[in-house]
Design a protein around this motif. Structure first.
Motif, PDB file in Angstrom:
ATOM      1  N   UNK A  28     -81.084 -44.009  -8.475  1.00 23.34           N
ATOM      2  CA  UNK A  28     -81.330 -42.587  -8.785  1.00 23.34           C
ATOM      3  C   UNK A  28     -82.010 -41.880  -7.617  1.00 23.34           C
ATOM      4  N   UNK A  29     -83.026 -42.510  -7.049  1.00 17.66           N
ATOM      5  CA  UNK A  29     -83.762 -41.884  -5.944  1.00 17.66           C
ATOM      6  C   UNK A  29     -82.890 -41.725  -4.709  1.00 17.66           C
ATOM      7  N   UNK A  30     -82.208 -42.798  -4.333  1.00 16.27           N
ATOM      8  CA  UNK A  30     -81.332 -42.740  -3.161  1.00 16.27           C
ATOM      9  C   UNK A  30     -80.163 -41.799  -3.428  1.00 16.27           C
ATOM     10  N   UNK A  31     -79.645 -41.829  -4.656  1.00 13.87           N
ATOM     11  CA  UNK A  31     -78.524 -40.977  -5.004  1.00 13.87           C
ATOM     12  C   UNK A  31     -78.846 -39.501  -4.867  1.00 13.87           C
ATOM     13  N   UNK A  32     -80.058 -39.104  -5.284  1.00 11.37           N
ATOM     14  CA  UNK A  32     -80.455 -37.696  -5.147  1.00 11.37           C
ATOM     15  C   UNK A  32     -80.473 -37.261  -3.687  1.00 11.37           C
ATOM     16  N   UNK A  33     -81.027 -38.115  -2.831  1.00 15.12           N
ATOM     17  CA  UNK A  33     -81.081 -37.795  -1.398  1.00 15.12           C
ATOM     18  C   UNK A  33     -79.679 -37.781  -0.804  1.00 15.12           C
ATOM     19  N   UNK A  34     -78.883 -38.778  -1.202  1.00 20.48           N
ATOM     20  CA  UNK A  34     -77.514 -38.884  -0.673  1.00 20.48           C
ATOM     21  C   UNK A  34     -76.682 -37.659  -1.046  1.00 20.48           C
TER      22      UNK A  34
END
Length: 200
Positions: A160-166
């Motif tokens: 979720x965290x990486x996905x938001x940034x990505x």
């Protein structure tokens, strides 16, 4: 019963797989841009223009998929989110095929010095390129986690965290790329554009 949804190596070592795929991707693109692109068929300037239109459509569709995927996950519609993000990733792979063919076998169009808003155009293009480079490992990592873990398992990962940034990085990059395309296609006249074959 195993809950894995992908190959064991990808599930157990997503960072290693992401690093390897990122390096391969960078090597292919940099090799195409700056190396001897003899593996690509030579294409005409008109075909380069056609591919630019196709790329803009693909990127616009990718923006729609990313925005939809983001909306659906915020509303806890996991399956719709997964399908939208899978579609976005498939589209970006299609983009890569056309981009490599266009660049490796053809060239690019540039704005001549002195053209109005040239600095703005080049600035947007630079941010687009930088963000697209930064997005690669983030997108690959988020996708790897997504396809190798169940929704319940993903809650225990950085997906979720990486996905938001990505998604944020990827969206801004794509939108800037489409805006630059629109300027190149509809704002500048033929006398303000030059075609450059390869990276010369």
């Amino acid at each position: 019963m195993s809950t894995a949804r992908g190959p064991a190596f990808a599930r157990e070592h997503p960072r290693i797989l992401t690093a390897v795929l990122t390096v391969i991707g960078y090597v292919v693109v940099i090799g195409t841009l700056y190396g001897d692109a003899w593996i690509y068929p030579t294409i005409s300037e008109s075909t380069v223009g056609l591919f630019a239109h196709i790329i803009a459509v693909i990127n616009s569709a990718t923006v729609v998929c990313l925005a939809a995927g983001w909306y659906w996950i915020r509303n806890d519609e996991v399956e719709k989110h997964r399908k939208a993000m899978s579609a976005a990733f498939s589209l970006i792979l299609l983009f890569l095929v056309f981009y490599l063919l266009k660049t490796g076998g053809g060239g690019r169009k540039e704005i001549v010095a002195g053209a109005p808003l040239r600095s703005l155009y080049l600035g947007m293009l630079a941010v687009h390129i930088i963000l697209s480079v930064l997005a690669v490992p983030l997108v690959l990592y988020a996708i790897t986690l997504g396809v190798t873990h169940t929704p319940a398992e993903l809650r225990e990962t950085a997906h979720a965290k990486v996905g938001r940034i990505a998604v944020s990085t990827w969206l801004v990059s794509l939108v800037l790329g489409v805006v630059a395309y629109l300027m190149l296609t509809f704002y500048y006249g033929p006398e303000q554009i030059e075609f450059v074959r390869g990276m010369a």
